[in-house]
Design a protein around this motif. Structure first.
Motif, PDB file in Angstrom:
ATOM      1  N   ALA A  31       1.018  -1.283   0.017  1.00  0.00           N
ATOM      2  CA  ALA A  31      -0.334   0.015   0.332  1.00  0.00           C
ATOM      3  C   ALA A  31       0.642   1.112   0.036  1.00  0.00           C
ATOM      4  O   ALA A  31       1.484   0.840   0.528  1.00  0.00           O
ATOM      5  N   VAL A  32       0.022   2.222  -0.549  1.00  0.00           N
ATOM      6  CA  VAL A  32       0.832   3.670  -0.276  1.00  0.00           C
ATOM      7  C   VAL A  32       0.680   4.029   1.247  1.00  0.00           C
ATOM      8  O   VAL A  32      -0.541   4.553   1.153  1.00  0.00           O
ATOM      9  N   GLN A  33       2.081   4.230   1.965  1.00  0.00           N
ATOM     10  CA  GLN A  33       1.922   4.796   3.318  1.00  0.00           C
ATOM     11  C   GLN A  33       1.865   6.666   3.605  1.00  0.00           C
ATOM     12  O   GLN A  33       2.113   7.448   2.617  1.00  0.00           O
ATOM     13  N   ARG A  34       0.838   7.281   3.877  1.00  0.00           N
ATOM     14  CA  ARG A  34       0.319   8.555   4.396  1.00  0.00           C
ATOM     15  C   ARG A  34       2.171   9.023   4.743  1.00  0.00           C
ATOM     16  O   ARG A  34       2.502   8.617   5.882  1.00  0.00           O
ATOM     17  N   GLY A  47      -0.406  -9.054  -2.481  1.00  0.00           N
ATOM     18  CA  GLY A  47       0.631  -9.643  -3.416  1.00  0.00           C
ATOM     19  C   GLY A  47       0.712 -10.340  -4.225  1.00  0.00           C
ATOM     20  O   GLY A  47       1.291 -10.454  -5.469  1.00  0.00           O
ATOM     21  N   ASP A  48      -0.538 -11.080  -4.336  1.00  0.00           N
ATOM     22  CA  ASP A  48      -1.140 -12.100  -5.629  1.00  0.00           C
ATOM     23  C   ASP A  48      -1.414 -11.199  -6.354  1.00  0.00           C
ATOM     24  O   ASP A  48      -1.811 -12.233  -7.892  1.00  0.00           O
ATOM     25  N   ALA A  49      -2.384 -10.380  -6.422  1.00  0.00           N
ATOM     26  CA  ALA A  49      -2.167  -9.413  -7.477  1.00  0.00           C
ATOM     27  C   ALA A  49      -1.774  -9.545  -9.195  1.00  0.00           C
ATOM     28  O   ALA A  49      -0.409  -9.613  -8.325  1.00  0.00           O
ATOM     29  N   ALA A  50      -2.499 -10.238  -9.703  1.00  0.00           N
ATOM     30  CA  ALA A  50      -2.154  -9.006 -11.320  1.00  0.00           C
ATOM     31  C   ALA A  50      -1.200  -8.039 -11.389  1.00  0.00           C
ATOM     32  O   ALA A  50      -0.223  -7.638 -12.368  1.00  0.00           O
ATOM     33  N   SER A  51      -2.098  -6.790 -10.594  1.00  0.00           N
ATOM     34  CA  SER A  51      -1.605  -5.649 -11.143  1.00  0.00           C
ATOM     35  C   SER A  51      -2.183  -4.965  -9.814  1.00  0.00           C
ATOM     36  O   SER A  51      -3.362  -5.566  -9.231  1.00  0.00           O
ATOM     37  N   ALA A  52      -1.791  -3.852  -9.489  1.00  0.00           N
ATOM     38  CA  ALA A  52      -2.578  -2.556  -8.268  1.00  0.00           C
ATOM     39  C   ALA A  52      -2.004  -1.205  -9.193  1.00  0.00           C
ATOM     40  O   ALA A  52      -1.128  -0.722  -9.960  1.00  0.00           O
ATOM     41  N   THR A  53      -3.182  -0.668  -8.804  1.00  0.00           N
ATOM     42  CA  THR A  53      -3.273   0.998  -9.215  1.00  0.00           C
ATOM     43  C   THR A  53      -3.840   1.823  -8.049  1.00  0.00           C
ATOM     44  O   THR A  53      -4.515   2.090  -7.037  1.00  0.00           O
ATOM     45  N   TRP A  54      -3.442   3.125  -7.690  1.00  0.00           N
ATOM     46  CA  TRP A  54      -2.845   3.872  -6.559  1.00  0.00           C
ATOM     47  C   TRP A  54      -3.047   5.507  -7.503  1.00  0.00           C
ATOM     48  O   TRP A  54      -1.935   5.068  -8.123  1.00  0.00           O
ATOM     49  N   THR A  55      -4.290   6.616  -6.801  1.00  0.00           N
ATOM     50  CA  THR A  55      -4.102   7.705  -7.883  1.00  0.00           C
ATOM     51  C   THR A  55      -4.033   8.357  -6.168  1.00  0.00           C
ATOM     52  O   THR A  55      -4.422   8.740  -5.348  1.00  0.00           O
ATOM     53  N   LEU A  56      -3.116   9.096  -6.232  1.00  0.00           N
ATOM     54  CA  LEU A  56      -2.547  10.069  -5.569  1.00  0.00           C
ATOM     55  C   LEU A  56      -2.418  11.951  -5.192  1.00  0.00           C
ATOM     56  O   LEU A  56      -2.297  12.300  -6.844  1.00  0.00           O
ATOM     57  N   GLU A  57      -3.561  12.140  -4.736  1.00  0.00           N
ATOM     58  CA  GLU A  57      -3.080  14.237  -5.251  1.00  0.00           C
ATOM     59  C   GLU A  57      -2.452  14.269  -4.406  1.00  0.00           C
ATOM     60  O   GLU A  57      -2.568  14.144  -3.358  1.00  0.00           O
ATOM     61  N   CYS A  58      -2.079  15.558  -5.564  1.00  0.00           N
ATOM     62  CA  CYS A  58      -0.935  16.545  -5.133  1.00  0.00           C
ATOM     63  C   CYS A  58      -1.339  17.323  -5.184  1.00  0.00           C
ATOM     64  O   CYS A  58      -1.855  17.688  -6.724  1.00  0.00           O
ATOM     65  N   ASN A  81      13.942  16.608  -2.511  1.00  0.00           N
ATOM     66  CA  ASN A  81      14.394  14.678  -2.117  1.00  0.00           C
ATOM     67  C   ASN A  81      12.986  13.892  -1.395  1.00  0.00           C
ATOM     68  O   ASN A  81      12.849  13.770   0.016  1.00  0.00           O
ATOM     69  N   ARG A  82      12.034  14.611  -2.772  1.00  0.00           N
ATOM     70  CA  ARG A  82      10.638  13.966  -2.747  1.00  0.00           C
ATOM     71  C   ARG A  82      10.562  12.578  -2.642  1.00  0.00           C
ATOM     72  O   ARG A  82      11.239  12.473  -3.888  1.00  0.00           O
ATOM     73  N   PHE A  83       9.688  12.005  -1.999  1.00  0.00           N
ATOM     74  CA  PHE A  83       9.041  10.182  -2.494  1.00  0.00           C
ATOM     75  C   PHE A  83       8.434   9.790  -2.226  1.00  0.00           C
ATOM     76  O   PHE A  83       7.182  10.140  -1.036  1.00  0.00           O
ATOM     77  N   ILE A  84       7.333   8.804  -2.551  1.00  0.00           N
ATOM     78  CA  ILE A  84       6.680   8.139  -2.252  1.00  0.00           C
ATOM     79  C   ILE A  84       6.619   6.848  -1.595  1.00  0.00           C
ATOM     80  O   ILE A  84       7.372   6.127  -2.422  1.00  0.00           O
ATOM     81  N   TYR A  85       6.669   6.340  -0.454  1.00  0.00           N
ATOM     82  CA  TYR A  85       6.631   5.076   0.545  1.00  0.00           C
ATOM     83  C   TYR A  85       4.793   4.079  -0.353  1.00  0.00           C
ATOM     84  O   TYR A  85       4.572   4.013  -0.212  1.00  0.00           O
ATOM     85  N   LEU A  86       5.884   2.910  -0.815  1.00  0.00           N
ATOM     86  CA  LEU A  86       5.655   1.846  -1.082  1.00  0.00           C
ATOM     87  C   LEU A  86       5.828   0.865   0.019  1.00  0.00           C
ATOM     88  O   LEU A  86       6.505   0.313   0.663  1.00  0.00           O
ATOM     89  N   SER A  87       4.925   0.503   1.082  1.00  0.00           N
ATOM     90  CA  SER A  87       5.126  -0.444   1.859  1.00  0.00           C
ATOM     91  C   SER A  87       4.751  -1.782   2.199  1.00  0.00           C
ATOM     92  O   SER A  87       3.562  -1.825   1.515  1.00  0.00           O
ATOM     93  N   TRP A  88       5.209  -2.653   2.603  1.00  0.00           N
ATOM     94  CA  TRP A  88       5.374  -4.124   2.457  1.00  0.00           C
ATOM     95  C   TRP A  88       4.757  -4.350   3.957  1.00  0.00           C
ATOM     96  O   TRP A  88       5.242  -4.293   4.607  1.00  0.00           O
ATOM     97  N   GLY A  89       3.544  -5.486   4.100  1.00  0.00           N
ATOM     98  CA  GLY A  89       3.653  -5.971   5.545  1.00  0.00           C
ATOM     99  C   GLY A  89       2.571  -6.506   5.555  1.00  0.00           C
ATOM    100  O   GLY A  89       2.080  -7.292   4.317  1.00  0.00           O
ATOM    101  N   ALA A  90       2.525  -7.629   6.142  1.00  0.00           N
ATOM    102  CA  ALA A  90       1.842  -9.010   6.821  1.00  0.00           C
ATOM    103  C   ALA A  90       0.324  -8.502   7.232  1.00  0.00           C
ATOM    104  O   ALA A  90       0.583  -7.564   8.508  1.00  0.00           O
ATOM    105  N   VAL A  91      -0.602  -9.355   6.178  1.00  0.00           N
ATOM    106  CA  VAL A  91      -1.474  -8.593   7.462  1.00  0.00           C
ATOM    107  C   VAL A  91      -2.694 -10.329   8.254  1.00  0.00           C
ATOM    108  O   VAL A  91      -2.359 -11.869   7.228  1.00  0.00           O
ATOM    109  N   ASP A  92      -3.169 -10.324   9.227  1.00  0.00           N
ATOM    110  CA  ASP A  92      -3.102 -11.035  10.601  1.00  0.00           C
ATOM    111  C   ASP A  92      -4.429 -11.232   9.570  1.00  0.00           C
ATOM    112  O   ASP A  92      -5.607 -10.712   9.286  1.00  0.00           O
ATOM    113  N   GLU A  93      -5.306 -12.189  10.678  1.00  0.00           N
ATOM    114  CA  GLU A  93      -7.027 -12.618  11.071  1.00  0.00           C
ATOM    115  C   GLU A  93      -7.444 -11.248  10.834  1.00  0.00           C
ATOM    116  O   GLU A  93      -9.055 -11.272  10.953  1.00  0.00           O
TER     117      GLU A  93
END
Length: 155
Positions: A31-34, A47-58, A81-93
């Protein structure tokens, strides 16, 4: 202005740990981190999606030197030195996201002519694969050629 991130080649729902004494990460999402709110994530995707898309207002502010500085709720870092974080995480039950790695889409690596055109046209698009050379979730600094940045007409 908007930034759209179009991602393909996601690595799957499991990821080996960096430490071999730990269990593998399961039910991996990205996901994209705020900015300043690491627990606030924009549209987590499996993580097994065929693709992913995010749209950010800037917003893009053009300086007197002619360069544009992009700001927004999902844009991190300081000017130049601007950047966008894509965060990887494990999602529990329960649906809790436990981040284990991040990728930094570096906005200072956007070609100047593409950024200028995006400021005028309203849309900057990042296209990238999210699996690294080892078959794991992409992490660290992400710059061309790993990501392709293009200006497109706003939808």
């Amino acid at each position: 202005m908007r930034i759209r991130i179009d991602a393909v080649e996601l690595p799957g729902l499991t990821c080996p740990p960096g430490d071999p004494s730990r269990a593998a990460y399961r039910n991996v999402h990205v996901a994209v981190q705020r900015r300043d709110r690491p627990a606030e994530l924009l549209d987590p995707q499996p993580g097994d999606a065929a693709s992913a898309t995010w749209t950010l207002e800037c917003t893009a502010v053009v300086s007197s030197a002619g360069g544009a500085d992009v700001k927004g709720p999902y844009v991190q870092g300081r000017p130049g030195n601007r950047f966008i974080y894509l965060s990887w995480g494990a999602v529990d039950e329960e649906g809790s996201f436990a981040m284990f790695r991040r990728a930094k889409l570096m906005l200072d690596a956007v070609p100047a002519h593409e950024l200028d055109a995006a400021v005028s046209g309203g849309l900057l698009v990042a296209r990238l694969g999210l699996t690294d050379a080892c078959g794991e979730p992409l992490c660290a600094r992400v710059v061309p050629p790993r990501v392709t940045w293009t200006a497109e007409p706003r939808d």
